[in-house]
Design an enzyme around this catalytic site. Structure first.
Site, PDB file in Angstrom:
ATOM      1  N   ASP A 292     -12.899  41.978  -8.070  1.00 64.83           N
ATOM      2  CA  ASP A 292     -12.064  41.864  -6.879  1.00 64.83           C
ATOM      3  C   ASP A 292     -10.806  41.063  -7.211  1.00 64.83           C
ATOM      4  O   ASP A 292     -10.874  39.950  -7.720  1.00 64.83           O
ATOM      5  CB  ASP A 292     -12.890  41.176  -5.790  1.00 64.83           C
ATOM      6  CG  ASP A 292     -12.080  40.885  -4.546  1.00 64.83           C
ATOM      7  OD1 ASP A 292     -10.958  41.397  -4.445  1.00 64.83           O
ATOM      8  OD2 ASP A 292     -12.571  40.150  -3.684  1.00 64.83           O
ATOM      9  N   GLY A 427     -14.748  37.026  -3.903  1.00 64.54           N
ATOM     10  CA  GLY A 427     -13.854  37.194  -2.765  1.00 64.54           C
ATOM     11  C   GLY A 427     -14.596  37.439  -1.474  1.00 64.54           C
ATOM     12  O   GLY A 427     -14.332  36.811  -0.450  1.00 64.54           O
ATOM     13  N   LEU A 428     -15.580  38.366  -1.465  1.00 68.32           N
ATOM     14  CA  LEU A 428     -16.341  38.648  -0.255  1.00 68.32           C
ATOM     15  C   LEU A 428     -17.188  37.455   0.142  1.00 68.32           C
ATOM     16  O   LEU A 428     -17.299  37.116   1.324  1.00 68.32           O
ATOM     17  CB  LEU A 428     -17.225  39.882  -0.473  1.00 68.32           C
ATOM     18  CG  LEU A 428     -18.124  40.269   0.703  1.00 68.32           C
ATOM     19  CD1 LEU A 428     -17.271  40.564   1.935  1.00 68.32           C
ATOM     20  CD2 LEU A 428     -18.984  41.483   0.336  1.00 68.32           C
TER      21      LEU A 428
END
EC number: 1.3.7.7
Length: 536
Positions: A292, A427-428
């Site tokens: 990501d 990131g998530l």
């Protein structure tokens, strides 16, 4: 002199101990008081060595200062030689013994021992550990090679002599020591890498080398300077006296390993290596591109450590992982010039300091998202709430892993990627934690499964306790509960359209907004207004 609770480097005699302990058949007689024997713990505890360092201490005491301490030195020299029968004898003094001016090196040289005796004079009050290790290694190599009758100063040395002699090229790997950062694994990785390129490793020194191995150093085609803090002075001396060239590139990271191989092939007049080897052998290039983009790209990173690893980390962070380097520094004043040059290329001013408080202040000012440093930077980063990975000595015992964990070569690049990326949040993951930060699972006072053993009270228990001691608090809580806005069917329907994993946060934020705005009922318009309010 400065009083502190932390130092990045010990006195120079600790560096001399590192060289003696790294080698086989070498013994170090150290003129020092009883208190200076603490250095043994560095090797048995941090390095997890199964034996004590090969060091004999004179351990003089205060009452000895009124007599002839030189005789004390001679006695310990005789005892050490008779007991250990070393192949080479190092003699030096600690920072405390330096004040006595006994000159133990000169005493040992005149005692007629039948092995090389190398006296080491280390200015304890102006130099530190890495310089002491470098000077000791240099003096030991010079002292042993000077005994060879075949030494010819200034003789030309052709790195391509292997072609006419019908053999594979061979190189020396110089600089790895005990208490270095992953040195043993680095050697294994480089031996494998060089063998794949048709290059033999002739001598590795000082780690696990014997004095006889040092006499074979000039038989190699060139020297590989793996750790400039330790080996550069020796490489320069071998170049001046034997015409042996040495490599300048430290193979830490994909780009540096590629440059390192190209430099060796050029010096040895070998065909150029495969330019795509890095992408084939290491996972770092593809991993750094495939994750990501919010995960790595633009992450602010602060780097501090010894010169070799700080320079390598800056290049990897900037060119291979897409980090933004916001701080770069070193405690190694001998490496200040190249670190300053690297910082200038990044638009930074290098931090050259051995004051951990100054480093922590610079770290806080830079506000990085990741710190790459020593054991002390790990402590500082923890206080500041910043993720950290250790890339350099000084280190803790946990940074001497049992597994194979090099820093150099293609596999070293893989290890570095994992070590640096693991402290960061995906990131998530970062997004979800930000959304759920106020949910009960993340509340500091959440009930532990060990709550019956004591510990923190739950939030409900704290409120009940406060209410019992303060009736006004109870009445305020009751009135607040009575004034909570009511959800209309229209508002509930609108809330049901929101994904379940953020629905709780939206409900709380909407109720908070409704109370602030004085709304008694929550409908769809209130939900929209609350959304705009908290986004603003």
């Amino acid at each position: 002199m400065e009083l502190t609770l932390w130092t990045y480097e010990g006195p120079p005699h600790v560096g001399a101990m590192r060289i003696a302990s790294s080698m086989e058949g070498v013994h170090y007689v150290l003129h020092a008081p009883q208190g200076d024997t603490y250095a043994d713990l560095l090797f048995t505890m941090i390095e997890r060595r199964g034996r004590r360092p090969p060091v004999t201490y004179t351990t003089f005491q205060a009452r000895d200062l009124g007599g002839d301490t030189a005789e004390l030195v001679k006695g310990h020299l005789h005892e050490a030689v008779e007991r250990f029968n070393p192949e080479a004898l190092l003699v030096g003094e600690s920072c405390t013994a330096e004040l006595i001016q006994d000159q133990p090196g000169s005493l040992a040289s005149g005692m007629g021992f039948n092995m090389p005796v190398v006296g080491i004079e280390l200015p304890a009050y102006s130099k530190k550990e890495n310089w002491g290790a470098s000077e000791t290694f240099y003096q030991l190599v010079r002292g042993i090679l000077s005994k060879q009758p075949s030494e010819q100063s200034g003789v030309s040395h052709s790195p391509a002599a292997w072609k006419s002699q019908g053999r594979r090229p061979r190189v020396n790997l110089l600089g790895p020591t005990l208490l270095g950062f992953r040195c043993r694994d680095d050697i294994l990785e480089l031996e494998k890498l060089l063998n794949q390129h048709g290059i033999d490793v002739h001598v590795v020194a000082p780690l696990e080398a014997r004095p006889a191995d040092l006499m074979r150093l000039p038989n190699a085609d060139l020297n590989v300077c793996l750790y400039p803090e330790i080996a550069e002075a020796t490489c320069l001396w071998l170049e001046r006296n034997y015409g042996m060239p040495f490599s300048k590139t430290v193979p830490i990271g994909v780009g540096a390993t590629k440059d390192f191989l190209e430099e060796l092939h050029q010096l040895l007049e070998m065909p150029a290596p495969n330019p795509g080897e890095g992408a084939e052998q290491s996972r770092l290039p593809w991993y750094s591109q495939s994750v990501d983009s919010n995960y790595l790209t633009g992450k602010r990173v602060f780097i501090f450590g010894d010169g070799t690893h700080a320079l390598a980390a800056a290049r990897i962070a900037d060119q291979e992982l897409g980090f933004k380097v916001v701080g770069l520094g070193t405690y190694s004043r001998e490496m200040a010039r190249p670190v300053r040059a690297a910082a200038k290329e990044l638009g930074l001013e290098a931090l050259i300091s051995d004051d951990y408080l100054a480093v922590e202040a610079a770290m806080a000012e830079a506000a990085p998202e990741l710190v790459l440093g020593t054991q002390m930077e790990r402590h500082s980063a923890k206080r500041l709430g910043i993720p950290c990975a250790v890339i350099s000595t000084p280190m803790h015992v946990q940074d001497v892993p049992a597994r194979y964990s090099p820093q150099m070569g293609w596999e070293g690049a893989n290890v570095i990627f994992d070590s640096w990326v693991h402290p960061l949040m995906m990131g998530l993951e970062e997004h979800l934690i930000g959304m759920f930060r106020h949910d009960f699972e993340f509340v500091d006072g959440h009930q532990s499964h060990l709550g019956h053993l004591g510990g923190h009270q739950s939030q409900t228990e704290q409120q009940q306790s406060q209410a019992a001691t303060n009736p006004s608090t109870q009445s305020n809580a009751d009135s607040s509960s009575e004034e909570s806005p009511l959800w209309t069917p229209e508002g509930e329907a609108e809330l049901a359209k929101i994904p379940f994993f953020v629905r709780g946060k939206v409900r709380r934020n909407t109720e908070k907004y409704a109370r602030q705005a004085g709304c008694r009922c929550i409908d769809s318009e209130t939900v929209y207004d609350a959304k705009v309010h908290f986004r603003a």
